[in-house]
Structure formats: structure tokens, C-alpha cells
Design a protein around this motif. Sequence first.
Motif, PDB file in Angstrom:
ATOM      1  N   ARG A 275       0.720  -1.622   0.342  1.00  0.00           N
ATOM      2  CA  ARG A 275      -0.049   0.224   0.224  1.00  0.00           C
ATOM      3  C   ARG A 275       0.705   1.371  -0.187  1.00  0.00           C
ATOM      4  NH1 ARG A 275      -5.634  -0.501  -0.548  1.00  0.00           N
ATOM      5  NH2 ARG A 275      -6.617  -2.452   0.215  1.00  0.00           N
ATOM      6  N   SER A 276       0.677   2.313   1.569  1.00  0.00           N
ATOM      7  CA  SER A 276       1.561   3.286   0.768  1.00  0.00           C
ATOM      8  C   SER A 276       2.949   3.587   1.329  1.00  0.00           C
ATOM      9  CB  SER A 276       0.522   4.192   1.885  1.00  0.00           C
ATOM     10  OG  SER A 276       0.246   3.703   3.486  1.00  0.00           O
TER      11      SER A 276
ATOM     12  N   ASN B 127      -5.225  12.135   9.417  1.00  0.00           N
ATOM     13  CA  ASN B 127      -5.839  11.208   8.295  1.00  0.00           C
ATOM     14  C   ASN B 127      -5.076  10.745   7.298  1.00  0.00           C
ATOM     15  OD1 ASN B 127      -8.365  12.489   9.272  1.00  0.00           O
ATOM     16  ND2 ASN B 127      -8.166  10.658   9.601  1.00  0.00           N
TER      17      ASN B 127
ATOM     18  N   ASN C  66      -3.313   0.555   6.767  1.00  0.00           N
ATOM     19  CA  ASN C  66      -2.444   0.043   5.951  1.00  0.00           C
ATOM     20  C   ASN C  66      -1.572  -0.870   6.679  1.00  0.00           C
ATOM     21  OD1 ASN C  66      -3.654   0.925   3.456  1.00  0.00           O
ATOM     22  ND2 ASN C  66      -1.652   2.660   3.250  1.00  0.00           N
TER      23      ASN C  66
ATOM     24  N   GLU D 291      -4.349  -4.953  -5.001  1.00  0.00           N
ATOM     25  CA  GLU D 291      -4.598  -3.434  -4.328  1.00  0.00           C
ATOM     26  C   GLU D 291      -3.468  -3.234  -3.713  1.00  0.00           C
ATOM     27  OE1 GLU D 291      -8.483  -3.133  -2.876  1.00  0.00           O
ATOM     28  OE2 GLU D 291      -9.814  -3.227  -4.651  1.00  0.00           O
ATOM     29  N   LEU D 292      -3.423  -4.122  -2.749  1.00  0.00           N
ATOM     30  CA  LEU D 292      -2.251  -4.318  -1.758  1.00  0.00           C
ATOM     31  C   LEU D 292      -0.903  -3.550  -2.051  1.00  0.00           C
ATOM     32  CD1 LEU D 292      -3.234  -8.008  -0.392  1.00  0.00           C
ATOM     33  CD2 LEU D 292      -4.232  -5.063   0.083  1.00  0.00           C
TER      34      LEU D 292
ATOM     35  N   PHE E 167       1.258   1.679  -5.755  1.00  0.00           N
ATOM     36  CA  PHE E 167       1.580   2.261  -6.571  1.00  0.00           C
ATOM     37  C   PHE E 167       2.873   2.269  -7.577  1.00  0.00           C
ATOM     38  CE2 PHE E 167      -2.129   5.147  -4.606  1.00  0.00           C
ATOM     39  CZ  PHE E 167      -3.132   3.794  -4.976  1.00  0.00           C
TER      40      PHE E 167
HETATM   41  N1  LIG Z   1      -1.427   0.284  -3.544  1.00  0.00           N
HETATM   42  C1  LIG Z   1      -1.196   1.812  -3.436  1.00  0.00           C
HETATM   43  N2  LIG Z   1      -0.343   1.873  -2.900  1.00  0.00           N
HETATM   44  C2  LIG Z   1       0.098   3.591  -2.506  1.00  0.00           C
HETATM   45  N3  LIG Z   1      -0.808   4.362  -1.909  1.00  0.00           N
HETATM   46  C3  LIG Z   1      -1.765   3.357  -1.344  1.00  0.00           C
HETATM   47  C4  LIG Z   1      -2.227   1.721  -1.997  1.00  0.00           C
HETATM   48  N4  LIG Z   1      -3.494   1.907  -1.215  1.00  0.00           N
HETATM   49  C5  LIG Z   1      -3.478   3.108  -0.582  1.00  0.00           C
HETATM   50  N5  LIG Z   1      -2.944   3.756  -0.615  1.00  0.00           N
HETATM   51  C6  LIG Z   1      -3.325   5.300   0.402  1.00  0.00           C
HETATM   52  O1  LIG Z   1      -2.921   4.717   1.166  1.00  0.00           O
HETATM   53  C7  LIG Z   1      -3.751   6.050   2.156  1.00  0.00           C
HETATM   54  C8  LIG Z   1      -4.911   5.420   2.892  1.00  0.00           C
HETATM   55  O2  LIG Z   1      -4.288   5.105   4.216  1.00  0.00           O
HETATM   56  P1  LIG Z   1      -4.863   4.677   5.521  1.00  0.00           P
HETATM   57  O3  LIG Z   1      -6.434   3.925   5.015  1.00  0.00           O
HETATM   58  O4  LIG Z   1      -4.121   3.403   6.050  1.00  0.00           O
HETATM   59  O5  LIG Z   1      -4.923   5.303   5.933  1.00  0.00           O
HETATM   60  P2  LIG Z   1      -5.076   5.790   8.056  1.00  0.00           P
HETATM   61  O6  LIG Z   1      -3.938   6.797   8.735  1.00  0.00           O
HETATM   62  O7  LIG Z   1      -5.938   5.211   8.776  1.00  0.00           O
HETATM   63  O8  LIG Z   1      -6.402   7.090   7.724  1.00  0.00           O
HETATM   64  P3  LIG Z   1      -7.645   7.661   8.969  1.00  0.00           P
HETATM   65  O9  LIG Z   1      -7.240   8.275   9.473  1.00  0.00           O
HETATM   66  O10 LIG Z   1      -8.099   8.526   7.669  1.00  0.00           O
HETATM   67  O11 LIG Z   1      -8.442   6.179   8.609  1.00  0.00           O
HETATM   68  C9  LIG Z   1      -3.908   6.692   0.671  1.00  0.00           C
HETATM   69  O12 LIG Z   1      -3.490   8.148   0.674  1.00  0.00           O
HETATM   70  C10 LIG Z   1      -4.539   6.072  -0.184  1.00  0.00           C
HETATM   71  O13 LIG Z   1      -3.812   6.816  -1.116  1.00  0.00           O
END
Ligand SMILES: Nc1ncnc2c1ncn2[C@@H]1O[C@H](COP(=O)(O)OP(=O)(O)OP(=O)(O)O)[C@@H](O)[C@H]1O
Length: 369
Positions: free
Chosen positions: A12-13, A32, A38, A59-60, A63
Motif C-alpha cells: 500500500r502506501s 488521516n 494499511n 490493491e495491496l 502504486f
Molecule cells: N496500493 C497503494 N499504493 C500506494 N498508496 C496507497 C495504496 N493503497 C492505498 N494507498 C494510500 O494509503 C492512504 C490511506 O492509508 P490508510 O487507510 O492506512 O490511512 P489511515 O491513516 O488509516 O487514515 P484514516 O485515519 O483517515 O483512516 C491513502 O493516501 C491511499 O492513497
Amino acid sequence: MRVVRLSLRNFRSYESADVELGAGLTVVTGRNGAGKTNLLDALYFGCTGRSARTTNDRELVRFGQKVTRVEVETEADDGPHRLSVGFEAGQPKRLTADGVRVERLLDVPGRPLVSVFLPDRLELVKGTPSLRRAHVDQVVAALWPARTTTRRGYAQALAQRNALLTRVRDGAVSPTSLAAWDRELARHGIALMADRAAAIDAVAERFGAIAADLGLDGDPRVAYRPRSKATDADGLVAELEERRTSDLERGFSGHGPHRDDLALTRDGRELRAYGSQGQQRLALLALLLAEREAIAATRDAVPVMLLDDVMSELDRERRGRLVELLRGVGQSVVTTTDLEHVPGGDGADVRRLRVEDGEVRADDLREQP
Ligand SMILES: Nc1ncnc2c1ncn2[C@@H]1O[C@H](COP(=O)(O)OP(=O)(O)OP(=O)(O)O)[C@@H](O)[C@H]1O
């Protein structure tokens, strides 16, 4: 057994992360979208070989990258162990336990059990009975791993009976051949119903107590709702015979434990239909915590509890109770945008991690001004 470390690449990120978990409570803070969920999902993926958020593993992968890889290190009585999951689009998933390839991580003896609370999981309360049935079967498997064969046996007998129903309907075989499959289905069905009833029995009292403790009023209860009223295989055979004509018309079995449900209620009314979003969330949380207690009492294993953004919706008192419950036993990982939302989160026994700029760092409060 406890999870010691999580390492990921291109998940993911994250480009890469290497995270040590606490022996008890770990709190992950970040803004957020920082990547807190992730991180939880990576841990779930590393322990189970599946994502808690998606069935599409593509999706995992981060990108622009091709391969994602997650490794989980555990420490058990017999020493350290390592699980790994690698995924590349178009390739079979590569799962290993201590370096040896395996078909499924779920079958690896001694693998960490995980229980996850994500907003999407509210579907378990609100959604179709099939989700709840699958969940109850997972609880059975977590409580008594050897009993997974019961559900498999039932599924096979059901598939055979359904195949036969269409052949009888089409006149290819005589209806008398159904009797043997009715008996087979009933034998497995009664065993499956007994397993499900025993699992919910182990959870029900705990659920009521934990739900009330978390502030869900109105006598919250969980109950197994079997479709069949039969108490033995003969009774189930009789029920199947009664419905044979309609089964033949439809070409599949309309009766049996594959139509069971689980009822979560307040004051006798289904939360699925009448509960507020907040009540449904509390019920789900209480259910997962009750299952965890039941598993801990039955086996020498406590599931790692992964809780995504659960604190923001609870008031201070309930947050305090939840943290107490989590600190009582086993490991848990809680995400939050604000450490203030986790009472006692600044304690010496809590491991704090901060997600920022795509990286995870240990959040040592003492170093902060
Ligand atoms: N396959 C991927 N590659 C790169 N980035 C990704 C991928 N899938 C998701 N993301 C990114 O991960 C981010 C979301 O991460 P996550 O859901 O873990 O956030 P969070 O800290 O839990 O946020 P919140 O507090 O809003 O729930 C988004 O910016 C999204 O674009």
C-alpha cells in the motif's frame, strides 16, 4: 506466542517499514490518510495471507511497483518463527512458514490468530446471514482447530445432494437415491450445528458482560439461530424429507445449517435492523472481544486484536474501559489520530508508533519537548 516484528515492502502506501510490536498494547498514531490502517492490514496479511480490507490483492501492491512482501516474526515457547507472504500480479501468492513454502498460512500450526475491527466489518452486524455464518465457523476453527473438518464435510455433502437434486428433477436418476444423501447431509449438519452452538455458548455470556461494560445498554445478547429445529440426525432427515418436493423444484437444498444465522440483539430486537451505527459498532467490538476471551480460555492462544480508529467514537469512560480490557491479556494494536484518545496511552507498558511521511517510527514521548 507473540508477534515480535512486522516487516513490509511495497505494501500500500509504504515503500518499506520494519516495526517492532509491544508485548501488550501498541498504539499507532498518525493523521488521516497517513497509513495507519494499511499498517494493520499488513499485519493481518502477514499472519493470514489475506487482506482484511480487500479480496483483490493487486490493491495491496504499492502504486508503481510489482511485488509486495510482508514478513511477520513471532516468538513462541519453542523459539522464534517467521511467516512471509509475497504477492505479484498474475503469479500465485508465495506463502512461507520458517522459510518453507505452504499452501495456506491458516493451516500453519501455531500461527498467530488475529481478530480485526475495521469500519467495513460492520457488515458482520448489518449484512447478510452468510457473513455471520462464515464468521461463526471461523470462531469454531479458532476455538477447536480440528473441527474445521465438520464444516468441510457438510459443504461436500450439500454439494452432492444439490447435484443429485437436479439429476432427479431431470429424470436422470430415481428419487429413492436421495435418501442416502439426506442421511449424509443430516449427519454432518447435526455435527455442524452442535459446533456452532458450542462456540456461541462459549461467547454469549462474555458478550453480554463486555457489551454492557462498554456501555451498550438494553440487555445486549448474541444467540445462535439455527434454521433447523432438529436435535438429532433423524429429526433433520425428517425435515429434509418434508421439503423434498420444493427442493426438487428449485434444484437445491433450501433447508439446513447453510441457512443458519447469528442474532445480535438489544431488548430482544435485532441490531441489524434497529440498532444505531454506534450500537452496531459497540456490539461488533464486544463480539470480537468476547470471542477473544473465549479462545484464550479454551486454548493456549490469544488472538492479536487489531482495532482501527475505534476510539474516536467512544466517550472517555468507554475508551478507558476498552483500554483496560485490551491491557488485560494478549497483544493488541490500536490506531488513532490522537494519542489523547487512548487513556493510559502514554504509559510505560504501551508501545507507541507514529506514521508520518510514509514511514513508521517509534514514538518515544520522552524525546518530545
Ligand atoms: N496500493 C497503494 N499504493 C500506494 N498508496 C496507497 C495504496 N493503497 C492505498 N494507498 C494510500 O494509503 C492512504 C490511506 O492509508 P490508510 O487507510 O492506512 O490511512 P489511515 O491513516 O488509516 O487514515 P484514516 O485515519 O483517515 O483512516 C491513502 O493516501 C491511499 O492513497
